[in-house]
Design a protein around this motif. Sequence first.
Motif, PDB file in Angstrom:
ATOM      1  N   LEU A 238       0.844  -1.201   0.000  1.00  0.00           N
ATOM      2  CA  LEU A 238       0.000   0.000   0.000  1.00  0.00           C
ATOM      3  C   LEU A 238       0.874   1.243   0.000  1.00  0.00           C
ATOM      4  O   LEU A 238       0.613   2.204  -0.738  1.00  0.00           O
ATOM      5  CB  LEU A 238      -0.915  -0.019   1.224  1.00  0.00           C
ATOM      6  CG  LEU A 238      -1.792   1.222   1.442  1.00  0.00           C
ATOM      7  CD1 LEU A 238      -2.783   1.392   0.292  1.00  0.00           C
ATOM      8  CD2 LEU A 238      -2.528   1.124   2.785  1.00  0.00           C
ATOM      9  N   HIS A 239       1.925   1.225   0.809  1.00  0.00           N
ATOM     10  CA  HIS A 239       2.839   2.363   0.871  1.00  0.00           C
ATOM     11  C   HIS A 239       3.446   2.651  -0.502  1.00  0.00           C
ATOM     12  O   HIS A 239       3.460   3.807  -0.960  1.00  0.00           O
ATOM     13  CB  HIS A 239       3.944   2.072   1.888  1.00  0.00           C
ATOM     14  CG  HIS A 239       5.046   3.086   1.901  1.00  0.00           C
ATOM     15  ND1 HIS A 239       6.156   2.982   1.095  1.00  0.00           N
ATOM     16  CD2 HIS A 239       5.207   4.226   2.614  1.00  0.00           C
ATOM     17  CE1 HIS A 239       6.959   4.009   1.315  1.00  0.00           C
ATOM     18  NE2 HIS A 239       6.404   4.774   2.235  1.00  0.00           N
ATOM     19  N   ALA A 240       3.949   1.618  -1.162  1.00  0.00           N
ATOM     20  CA  ALA A 240       4.604   1.805  -2.463  1.00  0.00           C
ATOM     21  C   ALA A 240       3.628   2.365  -3.495  1.00  0.00           C
ATOM     22  O   ALA A 240       3.964   3.288  -4.251  1.00  0.00           O
ATOM     23  CB  ALA A 240       5.195   0.488  -2.938  1.00  0.00           C
ATOM     24  N   ARG A 241       2.416   1.824  -3.518  1.00  0.00           N
ATOM     25  CA  ARG A 241       1.437   2.272  -4.504  1.00  0.00           C
ATOM     26  C   ARG A 241       1.009   3.721  -4.260  1.00  0.00           C
ATOM     27  O   ARG A 241       1.008   4.543  -5.186  1.00  0.00           O
ATOM     28  CB  ARG A 241       0.209   1.363  -4.470  1.00  0.00           C
ATOM     29  CG  ARG A 241      -0.917   1.806  -5.409  1.00  0.00           C
ATOM     30  CD  ARG A 241      -2.052   0.808  -5.455  1.00  0.00           C
ATOM     31  NE  ARG A 241      -2.661   0.562  -4.152  1.00  0.00           N
ATOM     32  CZ  ARG A 241      -3.535   1.401  -3.582  1.00  0.00           C
ATOM     33  NH1 ARG A 241      -3.886   2.527  -4.195  1.00  0.00           N
ATOM     34  NH2 ARG A 241      -4.069   1.099  -2.414  1.00  0.00           N
ATOM     35  N   VAL A 242       0.682   4.042  -3.003  1.00  0.00           N
ATOM     36  CA  VAL A 242       0.185   5.388  -2.702  1.00  0.00           C
ATOM     37  C   VAL A 242       1.298   6.426  -2.835  1.00  0.00           C
ATOM     38  O   VAL A 242       1.065   7.541  -3.313  1.00  0.00           O
ATOM     39  CB  VAL A 242      -0.453   5.427  -1.301  1.00  0.00           C
ATOM     40  CG1 VAL A 242      -0.856   6.852  -0.932  1.00  0.00           C
ATOM     41  CG2 VAL A 242      -1.677   4.519  -1.253  1.00  0.00           C
ATOM     42  N   LEU A 243       2.519   6.068  -2.450  1.00  0.00           N
ATOM     43  CA  LEU A 243       3.626   7.012  -2.602  1.00  0.00           C
ATOM     44  C   LEU A 243       3.883   7.308  -4.079  1.00  0.00           C
ATOM     45  O   LEU A 243       4.119   8.464  -4.459  1.00  0.00           O
ATOM     46  CB  LEU A 243       4.888   6.467  -1.936  1.00  0.00           C
ATOM     47  CG  LEU A 243       6.132   7.353  -2.056  1.00  0.00           C
ATOM     48  CD1 LEU A 243       5.873   8.749  -1.514  1.00  0.00           C
ATOM     49  CD2 LEU A 243       7.318   6.707  -1.338  1.00  0.00           C
ATOM     50  N   ALA A 244       3.833   6.287  -4.931  1.00  0.00           N
ATOM     51  CA  ALA A 244       4.016   6.515  -6.369  1.00  0.00           C
ATOM     52  C   ALA A 244       2.937   7.450  -6.904  1.00  0.00           C
ATOM     53  O   ALA A 244       3.221   8.367  -7.697  1.00  0.00           O
ATOM     54  CB  ALA A 244       3.991   5.184  -7.107  1.00  0.00           C
ATOM     55  N   GLU A 245       1.699   7.253  -6.460  1.00  0.00           N
ATOM     56  CA  GLU A 245       0.603   8.135  -6.874  1.00  0.00           C
ATOM     57  C   GLU A 245       0.827   9.556  -6.367  1.00  0.00           C
ATOM     58  O   GLU A 245       0.567  10.536  -7.076  1.00  0.00           O
ATOM     59  CB  GLU A 245      -0.733   7.593  -6.347  1.00  0.00           C
ATOM     60  CG  GLU A 245      -1.153   6.269  -6.974  1.00  0.00           C
ATOM     61  CD  GLU A 245      -2.328   5.627  -6.241  1.00  0.00           C
ATOM     62  OE1 GLU A 245      -2.733   6.179  -5.191  1.00  0.00           O
ATOM     63  OE2 GLU A 245      -2.832   4.589  -6.719  1.00  0.00           O
ATOM     64  N   ALA A 246       1.327   9.669  -5.133  1.00  0.00           N
ATOM     65  CA  ALA A 246       1.567  10.991  -4.551  1.00  0.00           C
ATOM     66  C   ALA A 246       2.658  11.735  -5.307  1.00  0.00           C
ATOM     67  O   ALA A 246       2.540  12.941  -5.566  1.00  0.00           O
ATOM     68  CB  ALA A 246       1.945  10.843  -3.079  1.00  0.00           C
ATOM     69  N   LEU A 247       3.717  11.022  -5.694  1.00  0.00           N
ATOM     70  CA  LEU A 247       4.798  11.657  -6.444  1.00  0.00           C
ATOM     71  C   LEU A 247       4.314  12.120  -7.820  1.00  0.00           C
ATOM     72  O   LEU A 247       4.689  13.206  -8.289  1.00  0.00           O
ATOM     73  CB  LEU A 247       5.968  10.686  -6.581  1.00  0.00           C
ATOM     74  CG  LEU A 247       6.723  10.376  -5.277  1.00  0.00           C
ATOM     75  CD1 LEU A 247       7.659   9.186  -5.476  1.00  0.00           C
ATOM     76  CD2 LEU A 247       7.496  11.600  -4.801  1.00  0.00           C
ATOM     77  N   GLU A 248       3.467  11.308  -8.451  1.00  0.00           N
ATOM     78  CA  GLU A 248       2.902  11.708  -9.747  1.00  0.00           C
ATOM     79  C   GLU A 248       2.024  12.945  -9.586  1.00  0.00           C
ATOM     80  O   GLU A 248       2.087  13.881 -10.399  1.00  0.00           O
ATOM     81  CB  GLU A 248       2.084  10.556 -10.336  1.00  0.00           C
ATOM     82  CG  GLU A 248       2.914   9.379 -10.808  1.00  0.00           C
ATOM     83  CD  GLU A 248       2.043   8.231 -11.304  1.00  0.00           C
ATOM     84  OE1 GLU A 248       0.798   8.404 -11.354  1.00  0.00           O
ATOM     85  OE2 GLU A 248       2.598   7.167 -11.642  1.00  0.00           O
ATOM     86  N   ALA A 249       1.204  12.975  -8.530  1.00  0.00           N
ATOM     87  CA  ALA A 249       0.327  14.124  -8.287  1.00  0.00           C
ATOM     88  C   ALA A 249       1.140  15.379  -7.991  1.00  0.00           C
ATOM     89  O   ALA A 249       0.793  16.480  -8.434  1.00  0.00           O
ATOM     90  CB  ALA A 249      -0.615  13.822  -7.125  1.00  0.00           C
ATOM     91  N   CYS A 250       2.226  15.197  -7.269  1.00  0.00           N
ATOM     92  CA  CYS A 250       3.100  16.322  -6.935  1.00  0.00           C
ATOM     93  C   CYS A 250       3.685  16.946  -8.203  1.00  0.00           C
ATOM     94  O   CYS A 250       3.680  18.167  -8.371  1.00  0.00           O
ATOM     95  CB  CYS A 250       4.211  15.823  -6.014  1.00  0.00           C
ATOM     96  SG  CYS A 250       5.204  17.103  -5.257  1.00  0.00           S
ATOM     97  N   ALA A 251       4.171  16.098  -9.096  1.00  0.00           N
ATOM     98  CA  ALA A 251       4.736  16.594 -10.349  1.00  0.00           C
ATOM     99  C   ALA A 251       3.664  17.231 -11.217  1.00  0.00           C
ATOM    100  O   ALA A 251       3.872  18.295 -11.822  1.00  0.00           O
ATOM    101  CB  ALA A 251       5.423  15.446 -11.090  1.00  0.00           C
ATOM    102  N   ARG A 252       2.494  16.598 -11.258  1.00  0.00           N
ATOM    103  CA  ARG A 252       1.402  17.094 -12.098  1.00  0.00           C
ATOM    104  C   ARG A 252       0.920  18.471 -11.644  1.00  0.00           C
ATOM    105  O   ARG A 252       0.598  19.332 -12.468  1.00  0.00           O
ATOM    106  CB  ARG A 252       0.250  16.085 -12.055  1.00  0.00           C
ATOM    107  CG  ARG A 252      -0.899  16.409 -12.990  1.00  0.00           C
ATOM    108  CD  ARG A 252      -1.875  15.259 -13.066  1.00  0.00           C
ATOM    109  NE  ARG A 252      -2.456  14.918 -11.764  1.00  0.00           N
ATOM    110  CZ  ARG A 252      -2.183  13.802 -11.089  1.00  0.00           C
ATOM    111  NH1 ARG A 252      -1.344  12.896 -11.583  1.00  0.00           N
ATOM    112  NH2 ARG A 252      -2.751  13.559  -9.917  1.00  0.00           N
ATOM    113  N   GLU A 253       0.896  18.679 -10.341  1.00  0.00           N
ATOM    114  CA  GLU A 253       0.387  19.945  -9.797  1.00  0.00           C
ATOM    115  C   GLU A 253       1.475  20.997  -9.605  1.00  0.00           C
ATOM    116  O   GLU A 253       1.204  22.088  -9.120  1.00  0.00           O
ATOM    117  CB  GLU A 253      -0.333  19.681  -8.477  1.00  0.00           C
ATOM    118  CG  GLU A 253      -1.562  18.795  -8.646  1.00  0.00           C
ATOM    119  CD  GLU A 253      -2.282  18.539  -7.335  1.00  0.00           C
ATOM    120  OE1 GLU A 253      -2.216  19.424  -6.440  1.00  0.00           O
ATOM    121  OE2 GLU A 253      -2.924  17.472  -7.205  1.00  0.00           O
ATOM    122  N   GLY A 254       2.708  20.647  -9.980  1.00  0.00           N
ATOM    123  CA  GLY A 254       3.784  21.628  -9.916  1.00  0.00           C
ATOM    124  C   GLY A 254       4.192  21.996  -8.503  1.00  0.00           C
ATOM    125  O   GLY A 254       4.666  23.111  -8.257  1.00  0.00           O
TER     126      GLY A 254
END
Length: 301
Positions: A238-254
């Motif tokens: 769960l940690h690996a999946r959610v962290l990957a999503e969080a990093l993508e969201a971080c990049a997407r939102e600048g």
Amino acid sequence: MLVVSEEVREALAARRPVVALESTIIAHGLPRPRNLQVALELEDAVRREGAVPATIAVLDGHPHVGLDKQQLERVANEEGIRKLGHRDLPLAVASGASGATTVSATALLAALAGIRVFATGGLGGVHREWTVTQDESADLGLLARTRITVVCAGVKSILDVPATLQRLETLGVAVAGYGTDRFPGFYLTDSGHPVDWTLRTPEEVAEVMRAQNALRAPESALIVANPVPEDEQLDPELHARVLAEALEACAREGITGQAVTPFLLDHLVRHTDGASLRANLAAVRGNVRLAARIAAAWTRA
């Protein structure tokens, strides 16, 4: 200028165990009213182990080492409490500001007061994509020049863990796993990276602290990396999946700079249904208890 509470002052004078606690978790890490409940719980955990808690904060420009209940309530509930690293302390003092102390500010003020043991959740460290951003926590540099023992659950798993370990080596900061040869990953029992040294009892930690003094070594910290119990960690998948999503969201939102860490941590809390926060608190509780036992072993020398 440094206001040390009567309880902490008397304990230090009598060579009784004292454990420093940061206040950022109270003001900025938890929602109200749970933040005050946790603050009182952590202080109580220190007392149950026979030590004196010294929660640290700056109030009206005065650094306080050891807070009473009214002061804890103020840190937990007052609007406008700032988040203070060690670089902010002169500005907060000069301007009469109030703020909660991060790892670096807490470690500095604790050392100035003569406290040798400090418990926290996870350290800051080298951020991902450091080669582009040059973003590194001030915790590391401060610990390289401050003689204090920090009990933590490793570094926040949103960071670049191997780069952080390399940076600590370069800075000459000693790192040991407590009961493990693996470096913990804050929410996770094992970050996936080894440590060179393992300590297994509070007495062994105290022996290292005494050796630091005897060798007249540079004034650097000792990091005791205490893993969250495996049955209380965040599920690694769960940690690996959610962290990957969080990093993508971080990049997407600048999201950049200082906004990255709170964004990622908030994303983890929301998208793990609070499981990351529960793992965080489990780690902090374990660190506080261990720190109190280490402080007791240190004062028995």
